[in-house]
Design a protein around this motif. Structure first.
Motif, PDB file in Angstrom:
ATOM      1  N   GLU A   1      10.807   0.494  -4.202  1.00  0.00           N
ATOM      2  CA  GLU A   1       9.863  -0.278  -3.382  1.00  0.00           C
ATOM      3  C   GLU A   1       8.572  -0.466  -4.154  1.00  0.00           C
ATOM      4  O   GLU A   1       8.268   0.258  -5.104  1.00  0.00           O
ATOM      5  CB  GLU A   1       9.608   0.421  -2.047  1.00  0.00           C
ATOM      6  N   VAL A   2       7.799  -1.444  -3.707  1.00  0.00           N
ATOM      7  CA  VAL A   2       6.462  -1.672  -4.244  1.00  0.00           C
ATOM      8  C   VAL A   2       5.553  -2.016  -3.078  1.00  0.00           C
ATOM      9  O   VAL A   2       5.987  -2.654  -2.113  1.00  0.00           O
ATOM     10  CB  VAL A   2       6.462  -2.789  -5.310  1.00  0.00           C
ATOM     11  N   GLY A   3       4.308  -1.560  -3.155  1.00  0.00           N
ATOM     12  CA  GLY A   3       3.355  -1.936  -2.120  1.00  0.00           C
ATOM     13  C   GLY A   3       2.963  -0.825  -1.181  1.00  0.00           C
ATOM     14  O   GLY A   3       2.465  -1.094  -0.082  1.00  0.00           O
ATOM     15  N   ARG A   4       3.136   0.436  -1.572  1.00  0.00           N
ATOM     16  CA  ARG A   4       2.685   1.525  -0.708  1.00  0.00           C
ATOM     17  C   ARG A   4       1.165   1.679  -0.755  1.00  0.00           C
ATOM     18  O   ARG A   4       0.552   2.069   0.231  1.00  0.00           O
ATOM     19  CB  ARG A   4       3.363   2.840  -1.101  1.00  0.00           C
ATOM     20  N   GLY A   5       0.555   1.368  -1.883  1.00  0.00           N
ATOM     21  CA  GLY A   5      -0.870   1.612  -2.058  1.00  0.00           C
ATOM     22  C   GLY A   5      -1.820   0.522  -1.600  1.00  0.00           C
ATOM     23  O   GLY A   5      -2.992   0.810  -1.333  1.00  0.00           O
ATOM     24  N   PRO A   6      -1.396  -0.739  -1.515  1.00  0.00           N
ATOM     25  CA  PRO A   6      -2.332  -1.802  -1.133  1.00  0.00           C
ATOM     26  C   PRO A   6      -2.905  -1.633   0.268  1.00  0.00           C
ATOM     27  O   PRO A   6      -2.326  -0.950   1.114  1.00  0.00           O
ATOM     28  CB  PRO A   6      -1.467  -3.070  -1.214  1.00  0.00           C
ATOM     29  N   LEU A   7      -4.011  -2.308   0.500  1.00  0.00           N
ATOM     30  CA  LEU A   7      -4.655  -2.294   1.808  1.00  0.00           C
ATOM     31  C   LEU A   7      -4.130  -3.395   2.714  1.00  0.00           C
ATOM     32  O   LEU A   7      -4.497  -3.444   3.888  1.00  0.00           O
ATOM     33  CB  LEU A   7      -6.167  -2.483   1.645  1.00  0.00           C
ATOM     34  N   CYS A   8      -3.294  -4.270   2.186  1.00  0.00           N
ATOM     35  CA  CYS A   8      -2.819  -5.403   2.974  1.00  0.00           C
ATOM     36  C   CYS A   8      -1.453  -5.844   2.473  1.00  0.00           C
ATOM     37  O   CYS A   8      -0.997  -5.439   1.402  1.00  0.00           O
ATOM     38  CB  CYS A   8      -3.811  -6.565   2.893  1.00  0.00           C
ATOM     39  N   GLY A   9      -0.811  -6.687   3.279  1.00  0.00           N
ATOM     40  CA  GLY A   9       0.484  -7.229   2.908  1.00  0.00           C
ATOM     41  C   GLY A   9       1.624  -6.283   3.201  1.00  0.00           C
ATOM     42  O   GLY A   9       1.433  -5.113   3.542  1.00  0.00           O
ATOM     43  N   PRO A  10       2.846  -6.783   3.094  1.00  0.00           N
ATOM     44  CA  PRO A  10       4.022  -5.978   3.401  1.00  0.00           C
ATOM     45  C   PRO A  10       4.310  -4.954   2.309  1.00  0.00           C
ATOM     46  O   PRO A  10       3.741  -5.019   1.215  1.00  0.00           O
ATOM     47  CB  PRO A  10       5.141  -7.030   3.451  1.00  0.00           C
ATOM     48  N   VAL A  11       5.172  -4.013   2.621  1.00  0.00           N
ATOM     49  CA  VAL A  11       5.796  -3.190   1.595  1.00  0.00           C
ATOM     50  C   VAL A  11       7.165  -3.801   1.340  1.00  0.00           C
ATOM     51  O   VAL A  11       7.866  -4.193   2.272  1.00  0.00           O
ATOM     52  CB  VAL A  11       5.884  -1.706   2.010  1.00  0.00           C
TER      53      VAL A  11
END
Length: 210
Positions: free
Chosen positions: A29-39
């Motif tokens: 997976e990618v996107g655990r750290g962002p403040l916005c958007g899907p994972v």
């Protein structure tokens, strides 16, 4: 002396094949750290005879290399990409949302996998097939590395599209991660519907606004 970076190989997949499994999916997976958007998660079953050259952990590759390899992976492998939404992240937490996206990617494979090699140290609950977790798996398994590439390319495209709808946050370059420019824009412009209100920097600004 610096430690040499490991290069992913097909040994974990070969071990699973030797145990009688026939369709081994790497999952990342990618996107655990962002403040916005899907994972975003991907599942990839590589064809042992058609593995594109140059597959590696997506974080080690240039954008051009990721884009090229993503096209080659899609042309030669069985693959699926899936997401968990911002609302789901806020409702069940980012770890569970990441696992949900992973399970959705596995479920979307056609034909299905009969074994999964999953990046990380936590097994998603309610798995319907045999699986193993591999810490830093995108640096060890070619299948996980391939999944990391597809997930990264897909999510970056999503964030570039969202950046056109919500200019000023720099999502086209920071992909929603808490860069200084993103944090400054968040304070200046306020959160969007795509921000994760369960994440502390976003929640803090919302509390200040209220």
């Amino acid at each position: 002396m610096s430690k040499a970076r490991s290069i992913p190989d097909f040994s974990l997949e070969t071990d699973a094949l030797a145990r009688g499994f026939t369709r081994i999916a790497g999952v990342d997976e990618v996107g655990r750290g962002p403040l916005c958007g899907p994972v975003t998660a991907a599942a990839v079953i590589l064809d042992p005879g058609r593995i594109p050259e140059g597959i590696n952990d997506s974080k080690t590759l240039s954008e051009a290399a990721r884009t090229r390899l993503a096209e080659q992976i899609k042309a030669s492998a069985t693959w699926a990409v899936a997401h968990a939404s911002v609302a789901e992240i806020d409702a069940i937490n980012i770890l569970q949302a990441s696992h949900l996206a992973m399970k959705r990617a596995l479920q979307a494979l056609d034909p299905k996998a009969d074994y999964a090699i999953i990046d990380g140290n936590r097994m998603p609950c309610d798995m319907t097939i045999d699986a193993q977790c591999v810490v830093k798996g995108d640096a060890r398994s070619l299948s996980i590395a391939a999944a990391s590439i597809l997930a990264k390319v897909e999510r970056d495209q999503i964030m570039r599209k969202l950046a056109l709808e919500h200019p000023g946050y720099g999502w086209e370059t920071n992909a929603g991660y808490p860069s200084p420019a993103h944090l400054a824009a968040l304070r200046r412009l306020g959160p969007t519907p795509h921000h994760r209100i369960s994440f502390a920097p976003v929640r803090k600004i919302l509390c200040e606004e209220n």
